[in-house]
Write a protein that holds these residues in place. Sequence first.
Motif, PDB file in Angstrom:
ATOM      1  N   ARG A   1      22.274  -2.315 -35.087  1.00 55.09           N
ATOM      2  CA  ARG A   1      21.720  -2.362 -36.444  1.00 55.09           C
ATOM      3  C   ARG A   1      22.809  -2.772 -37.427  1.00 55.09           C
ATOM      4  O   ARG A   1      23.980  -2.433 -37.253  1.00 55.09           O
ATOM      5  CB  ARG A   1      21.162  -0.998 -36.858  1.00 55.09           C
ATOM      6  CG  ARG A   1      19.981  -0.522 -36.024  1.00 55.09           C
ATOM      7  CD  ARG A   1      19.558   0.872 -36.458  1.00 55.09           C
ATOM      8  NE  ARG A   1      18.482   1.403 -35.643  1.00 55.09           N
ATOM      9  CZ  ARG A   1      17.190   1.230 -35.902  1.00 55.09           C
ATOM     10  NH1 ARG A   1      16.828   0.539 -36.975  1.00 55.09           N
ATOM     11  NH2 ARG A   1      16.265   1.731 -35.119  1.00 55.09           N
ATOM     12  N   GLN A   2      22.408  -3.476 -38.483  1.00 55.38           N
ATOM     13  CA  GLN A   2      23.342  -3.786 -39.560  1.00 55.38           C
ATOM     14  C   GLN A   2      23.721  -2.496 -40.274  1.00 55.38           C
ATOM     15  O   GLN A   2      22.873  -1.626 -40.494  1.00 55.38           O
ATOM     16  CB  GLN A   2      22.717  -4.773 -40.548  1.00 55.38           C
ATOM     17  CG  GLN A   2      22.468  -6.145 -39.961  1.00 55.38           C
ATOM     18  CD  GLN A   2      21.861  -7.115 -40.963  1.00 55.38           C
ATOM     19  OE1 GLN A   2      21.677  -6.782 -42.131  1.00 55.38           O
ATOM     20  NE2 GLN A   2      21.539  -8.313 -40.513  1.00 55.38           N
ATOM     21  N   SER A   3      24.994  -2.367 -40.639  1.00 54.72           N
ATOM     22  CA  SER A   3      25.504  -1.106 -41.176  1.00 54.72           C
ATOM     23  C   SER A   3      24.865  -0.726 -42.509  1.00 54.72           C
ATOM     24  O   SER A   3      24.615   0.447 -42.767  1.00 54.72           O
ATOM     25  CB  SER A   3      27.026  -1.188 -41.341  1.00 54.72           C
ATOM     26  OG  SER A   3      27.372  -2.296 -42.149  1.00 54.72           O
TER      27      SER A   3
ATOM     28  N   GLY B   1      27.739  -4.145 -37.699  1.00 59.78           N
ATOM     29  CA  GLY B   1      27.227  -2.780 -37.666  1.00 59.78           C
ATOM     30  C   GLY B   1      27.696  -2.044 -36.434  1.00 59.78           C
ATOM     31  O   GLY B   1      28.823  -2.207 -35.979  1.00 59.78           O
TER      32      GLY B   1
ATOM     33  N   LYS C   1      31.607  -0.006 -33.364  1.00 61.22           N
ATOM     34  CA  LYS C   1      31.447  -0.933 -34.490  1.00 61.22           C
ATOM     35  C   LYS C   1      31.778  -2.337 -34.018  1.00 61.22           C
ATOM     36  O   LYS C   1      32.727  -2.547 -33.257  1.00 61.22           O
ATOM     37  CB  LYS C   1      32.372  -0.529 -35.650  1.00 61.22           C
ATOM     38  CG  LYS C   1      31.966   0.768 -36.333  1.00 61.22           C
ATOM     39  CD  LYS C   1      32.845   1.038 -37.533  1.00 61.22           C
ATOM     40  CE  LYS C   1      32.435   2.320 -38.245  1.00 61.22           C
ATOM     41  NZ  LYS C   1      31.075   2.261 -38.779  1.00 61.22           N
TER      42      LYS C   1
END
Length: 221
Positions: free
Chosen positions: A92-94, A74, A55
């Motif tokens: 990637r965005q979470s 993310g 993360k």
Amino acid sequence: MASISNEPEREHRDEEESGANEDEDTGAQVAPIIKLEEVAVTTGEENEDAILDLKSKLYRFDKDGSQWKERGAGTVKFLKHKESGKIRLVMRQSKTLKICANHLVTSGMSVQEHAGNDKSCVWHARDFSDGELKDELFCIRFASVENCKAFMQKFKEVTDSEEEKEESKEASDTAGLLEKLTVEEKDTEEKKEEKPVEKVASAEAEKAVEEKKTDESVPSA
């Protein structure tokens, strides 16, 4: 004045009572109008294995504004392709799963600690997250120093491995080229050795023809 100040409270109580009445269970069962079916979602990562998964929060340097801009928070991954062995970095965005970074990790690339922050590091890459190749300067920040060090170590391991592969391929190509040149030189030498034999045979054939002509021209007694 007291009656005015109490008015919102009374309205709030009325809303709660009406809401409670609306939420009462009548016992009626309503069948769903539309039946939803499960849909398989592909991410493009099905043929890859994650060798690192952390993360983080990603930033890119905006050259026009001369400042860092957030790309999203993310999970950053190093993904190794099951067939080609190529490794790429993907983040990637979470919440939206929108791609923040997407590029191959190749030889010649380097990552270094961001000045003044041991939880962050920076690197240059030819990124494809926006659908076209762009030269980007990225900065990534982790929750701990340990995660940042793990990221940098894996990054360096991948670049070193790619460099060794290229050196091995170059050595193999060079060896193949030298072997080919050796074979060609050998063939050329063999052809040169064959030429004198051909000339001797040709000369003997010409001599035999001349002798035959001479014999035929001599009148019989």
